[in-house]
Design a protein around this motif. Structure first.
Motif, PDB file in Angstrom:
ATOM      1  N   ALA A 113       0.822  -1.208   0.000  1.00 43.70           N
ATOM      2  CA  ALA A 113       0.000   0.000   0.000  1.00 43.70           C
ATOM      3  C   ALA A 113       0.857   1.260   0.000  1.00 43.70           C
ATOM      4  O   ALA A 113       0.525   2.257  -0.656  1.00 43.70           O
ATOM      5  N   ASN A 114       1.949   1.219   0.756  1.00 44.02           N
ATOM      6  CA  ASN A 114       2.877   2.350   0.729  1.00 44.02           C
ATOM      7  C   ASN A 114       4.300   1.829   0.747  1.00 44.02           C
ATOM      8  O   ASN A 114       4.587   0.757   1.282  1.00 44.02           O
ATOM      9  N   HIS A 115       5.169   2.596   0.143  1.00 48.91           N
ATOM     10  CA  HIS A 115       6.589   2.285   0.122  1.00 48.91           C
ATOM     11  C   HIS A 115       7.322   3.470   0.722  1.00 48.91           C
ATOM     12  O   HIS A 115       7.448   4.522   0.099  1.00 48.91           O
ATOM     13  N   ARG A 116       7.732   3.312   1.988  1.00 47.40           N
ATOM     14  CA  ARG A 116       8.435   4.357   2.731  1.00 47.40           C
ATOM     15  C   ARG A 116       7.647   5.668   2.739  1.00 47.40           C
ATOM     16  O   ARG A 116       8.213   6.746   2.580  1.00 47.40           O
ATOM     17  N   GLY A 117       6.348   5.532   2.897  1.00 48.16           N
ATOM     18  CA  GLY A 117       5.495   6.694   3.022  1.00 48.16           C
ATOM     19  C   GLY A 117       4.912   7.216   1.726  1.00 48.16           C
ATOM     20  O   GLY A 117       4.061   8.102   1.755  1.00 48.16           O
ATOM     21  N   THR A 118       5.333   6.674   0.602  1.00 47.45           N
ATOM     22  CA  THR A 118       4.752   7.048  -0.687  1.00 47.45           C
ATOM     23  C   THR A 118       3.682   6.030  -1.040  1.00 47.45           C
ATOM     24  O   THR A 118       3.983   4.842  -1.213  1.00 47.45           O
ATOM     25  N   TYR A 119       2.447   6.496  -1.133  1.00 45.62           N
ATOM     26  CA  TYR A 119       1.318   5.591  -1.316  1.00 45.62           C
ATOM     27  C   TYR A 119       1.047   5.319  -2.789  1.00 45.62           C
ATOM     28  O   TYR A 119       1.340   6.149  -3.665  1.00 45.62           O
ATOM     29  N   LEU A 120       0.499   4.145  -3.059  1.00 39.77           N
ATOM     30  CA  LEU A 120      -0.002   3.863  -4.393  1.00 39.77           C
ATOM     31  C   LEU A 120      -0.957   4.985  -4.798  1.00 39.77           C
ATOM     32  O   LEU A 120      -1.744   5.465  -3.986  1.00 39.77           O
ATOM     33  N   GLY A 121      -0.884   5.363  -6.049  1.00 33.69           N
ATOM     34  CA  GLY A 121      -1.628   6.528  -6.520  1.00 33.69           C
ATOM     35  C   GLY A 121      -0.728   7.717  -6.709  1.00 33.69           C
ATOM     36  O   GLY A 121      -1.010   8.589  -7.539  1.00 33.69           O
ATOM     37  N   ASP A 122       0.377   7.788  -5.961  1.00 28.05           N
ATOM     38  CA  ASP A 122       1.313   8.886  -6.122  1.00 28.05           C
ATOM     39  C   ASP A 122       1.885   8.872  -7.542  1.00 28.05           C
ATOM     40  O   ASP A 122       2.197   7.797  -8.079  1.00 28.05           O
ATOM     41  N   PRO A 123       2.033  10.032  -8.163  1.00 31.51           N
ATOM     42  CA  PRO A 123       2.579  10.059  -9.531  1.00 31.51           C
ATOM     43  C   PRO A 123       3.942   9.402  -9.671  1.00 31.51           C
ATOM     44  O   PRO A 123       4.310   9.003 -10.789  1.00 31.51           O
ATOM     45  N   ALA A 124       4.697   9.273  -8.576  1.00 30.17           N
ATOM     46  CA  ALA A 124       5.997   8.614  -8.670  1.00 30.17           C
ATOM     47  C   ALA A 124       5.879   7.197  -9.201  1.00 30.17           C
ATOM     48  O   ALA A 124       6.818   6.672  -9.822  1.00 30.17           O
ATOM     49  N   PHE A 125       4.724   6.557  -8.963  1.00 28.71           N
ATOM     50  CA  PHE A 125       4.534   5.175  -9.385  1.00 28.71           C
ATOM     51  C   PHE A 125       3.759   5.067 -10.706  1.00 28.71           C
ATOM     52  O   PHE A 125       3.423   3.951 -11.124  1.00 28.71           O
ATOM     53  N   ASP A 126       3.480   6.187 -11.347  1.00 25.43           N
ATOM     54  CA  ASP A 126       2.723   6.138 -12.600  1.00 25.43           C
ATOM     55  C   ASP A 126       3.380   5.269 -13.675  1.00 25.43           C
ATOM     56  O   ASP A 126       2.673   4.562 -14.409  1.00 25.43           O
ATOM     57  N   PRO A 127       4.710   5.286 -13.837  1.00 20.70           N
ATOM     58  CA  PRO A 127       5.299   4.402 -14.859  1.00 20.70           C
ATOM     59  C   PRO A 127       4.985   2.927 -14.611  1.00 20.70           C
ATOM     60  O   PRO A 127       4.765   2.163 -15.564  1.00 20.70           O
ATOM     61  N   VAL A 128       4.967   2.523 -13.352  1.00 15.28           N
ATOM     62  CA  VAL A 128       4.638   1.131 -13.030  1.00 15.28           C
ATOM     63  C   VAL A 128       3.170   0.860 -13.319  1.00 15.28           C
ATOM     64  O   VAL A 128       2.811  -0.173 -13.917  1.00 15.28           O
ATOM     65  N   MET A 129       2.295   1.777 -12.910  1.00 13.08           N
ATOM     66  CA  MET A 129       0.868   1.587 -13.158  1.00 13.08           C
ATOM     67  C   MET A 129       0.582   1.539 -14.652  1.00 13.08           C
ATOM     68  O   MET A 129      -0.259   0.749 -15.106  1.00 13.08           O
ATOM     69  N   ALA A 130       1.264   2.367 -15.425  1.00 18.05           N
ATOM     70  CA  ALA A 130       1.044   2.374 -16.874  1.00 18.05           C
ATOM     71  C   ALA A 130       1.452   1.039 -17.495  1.00 18.05           C
ATOM     72  O   ALA A 130       0.766   0.518 -18.387  1.00 18.05           O
ATOM     73  N   GLU A 131       2.542   0.473 -17.023  1.00  9.86           N
ATOM     74  CA  GLU A 131       2.981  -0.815 -17.562  1.00  9.86           C
ATOM     75  C   GLU A 131       2.073  -1.951 -17.103  1.00  9.86           C
ATOM     76  O   GLU A 131       1.776  -2.874 -17.875  1.00  9.86           O
ATOM     77  N   LEU A 132       1.618  -1.891 -15.868  1.00  8.62           N
ATOM     78  CA  LEU A 132       0.638  -2.872 -15.406  1.00  8.62           C
ATOM     79  C   LEU A 132      -0.624  -2.800 -16.244  1.00  8.62           C
ATOM     80  O   LEU A 132      -1.226  -3.821 -16.595  1.00  8.62           O
ATOM     81  N   ASP A 133      -1.043  -1.590 -16.585  1.00  8.38           N
ATOM     82  CA  ASP A 133      -2.229  -1.409 -17.409  1.00  8.38           C
ATOM     83  C   ASP A 133      -2.008  -1.966 -18.815  1.00  8.38           C
ATOM     84  O   ASP A 133      -2.879  -2.639 -19.377  1.00  8.38           O
ATOM     85  N   ARG A 134      -0.848  -1.695 -19.379  1.00  9.17           N
ATOM     86  CA  ARG A 134      -0.550  -2.202 -20.725  1.00  9.17           C
ATOM     87  C   ARG A 134      -0.584  -3.723 -20.764  1.00  9.17           C
ATOM     88  O   ARG A 134      -1.057  -4.323 -21.748  1.00  9.17           O
ATOM     89  N   ARG A 135      -0.151  -4.333 -19.683  1.00 13.13           N
ATOM     90  CA  ARG A 135      -0.106  -5.792 -19.627  1.00 13.13           C
ATOM     91  C   ARG A 135      -1.405  -6.409 -19.101  1.00 13.13           C
ATOM     92  O   ARG A 135      -1.551  -7.623 -19.126  1.00 13.13           O
ATOM     93  N   GLY A 136      -2.319  -5.586 -18.609  1.00 13.54           N
ATOM     94  CA  GLY A 136      -3.565  -6.118 -18.044  1.00 13.54           C
ATOM     95  C   GLY A 136      -3.319  -6.978 -16.825  1.00 13.54           C
ATOM     96  O   GLY A 136      -3.952  -8.029 -16.646  1.00 13.54           O
ATOM     97  N   THR A 137      -2.445  -6.524 -15.932  1.00 15.19           N
ATOM     98  CA  THR A 137      -1.971  -7.332 -14.814  1.00 15.19           C
ATOM     99  C   THR A 137      -2.967  -7.341 -13.660  1.00 15.19           C
ATOM    100  O   THR A 137      -3.577  -6.331 -13.333  1.00 15.19           O
ATOM    101  N   LEU A 138      -3.083  -8.492 -13.017  1.00 15.70           N
ATOM    102  CA  LEU A 138      -3.826  -8.623 -11.779  1.00 15.70           C
ATOM    103  C   LEU A 138      -2.907  -8.208 -10.631  1.00 15.70           C
ATOM    104  O   LEU A 138      -1.785  -8.707 -10.518  1.00 15.70           O
TER     105      LEU A 138
END
Length: 318
Positions: free
Chosen positions: A123-148
């Motif tokens: 849910a958070n990585h050292r205080g940075t929560y999912l949803g933070d723009p810092a993780f957008d590249p990961v979310m974009a790749e998860l979306d491209r792959r249709g990942t669970l």
């Protein structure tokens, strides 16, 4: 036809992780784990398949290179378990966040080479929560792959309360914070191909969803804040919160289930045990509570135990 529960919240504690955890200072006791022990508990509770994931704190203890090596070791070990017993085990691969580049490389290896069933994100990585723009590249790749994606709580980014173990209450808040953060940043709408499961019945989300929707600035007259999702209002927040899946780990009780079932979409509730961090007797208590809950009919039990998970993981349908 294959029967038996599909457990989407089951952990592994491999030796390589336990050693790295201890070397980093630990912080809490790790339960004993083995594949044979997992199978014994699964057989006791009619679990046909356990989808394994590494629990918090994940594989990143401060050094990117070490985290990448440990991530590869853990994921490769999981893949071997699945290869040997694909009917009994699945895997949510670990990503070494907050190292975004390392996470992208681990995701590619897990998906392309190991054929993982999905990934686990804290849910958070050292205080940075999912949803933070810092993780957008990961979310974009998860979306491209249709990942669970299986979302599991971590320690809250703040001091613990003496005598109060994080699993008692903090984990529920951590998951809730992550869900709200993702909704406010438009993650469910910007990345619609990412299917996300919230641990422990979503923390406080079902119970507090309407409060959350009203008090996050999500009413029409409030000006959206910079960086947050466009067009948020009470109904869109509720819809986005309902877009998550919810597991039943530690939540098969007469007080948790009514809120969960009143809020979640019927096809978005899946079985979870939380073994081995939940001891065997605790797994039994909440599994028995789920089985005995009078408001769930036979079709509902079949959906929660297996059917809804089969939609998420078609390879397990049979």
């Amino acid at each position: 036809m294959t029967t038996g529960r599909i457990d989407l919240h089951q952990h592994l504690v491999p030796r390589v992780f336990a050693e790295a955890f201890a070397a980093a200072g630990g912080g809490h006791a790790l339960p004993g784990w083995s594949p044979s022990g997992a199978l014994a508990v699964m057989d006791e509770h009619a679990i046909a398949t356990g989808v394994l994931s590494l629990s918090m704190p994940g594989t990143h203890f401060g050094d990117d290179a070490a985290a990448r090596r440990l991530t590869e070791q853990v994921n490769d070990l999981q893949a071997e378990l699945v290869k040997d017993r694909p009917d009994r085990f699945g895997m949510f691969a670990t990503l070494p966040l907050p190292d975004v580049d390392g996470a992208l490389a681990a995701l590619a290896h897990a998906d392309d080479v190991l054929k993982a069933d999905g990934v686990i994100l804290l849910a958070n990585h050292r205080g940075t929560y999912l949803g933070d723009p810092a993780f957008d590249p990961v979310m974009a790749e998860l979306d491209r792959r249709g990942t669970l994606v299986f979302i599991h709580p971590a320690n809250l980014p703040g001091p613990a309360v003496p005598g109060l173990a994080p699993a008692v209450a903090d984990f529920l808040l951590d998951t809730t914070r992550a869900a709200i953060s993702m909704v406010l940043h438009g993650v469910p709408r910007r990345y619609p191909n990412v299917r996300m499961i919230l641990s422990h019945a979503g923390g406080f989300v079902p119970y507090a969803a309407h409060r959350i929707a009203h008090l996050t600035g999500a009413i029409e007259r409030v000006t959206p804040r910079e960086g947050l999702g466009p067009g948020l209002n009470q109904e869109t927040v509720l819809d986005d919160l309902r877009s998550f899946w919810f597991d039943t780990a530690l939540s098969g009780s007469p007080t948790a289930l009514p809120g969960l079932l009143a809020f979640a979409r019927p096809d978005h509730v899946v079985f979870g045990s939380d073994w081995p961090f939940a001891p065997t007797e605790t797994v039994g208590y909440f599994t028995d509570g789920l089985d005995a809950f009078p408001a769930i009919d036979a079709a509902g039990h079949a959906a929660i135990d297996r059917g809804n998970a089969e939609v998420l993981l078609p390879r397990l349908a049979g």
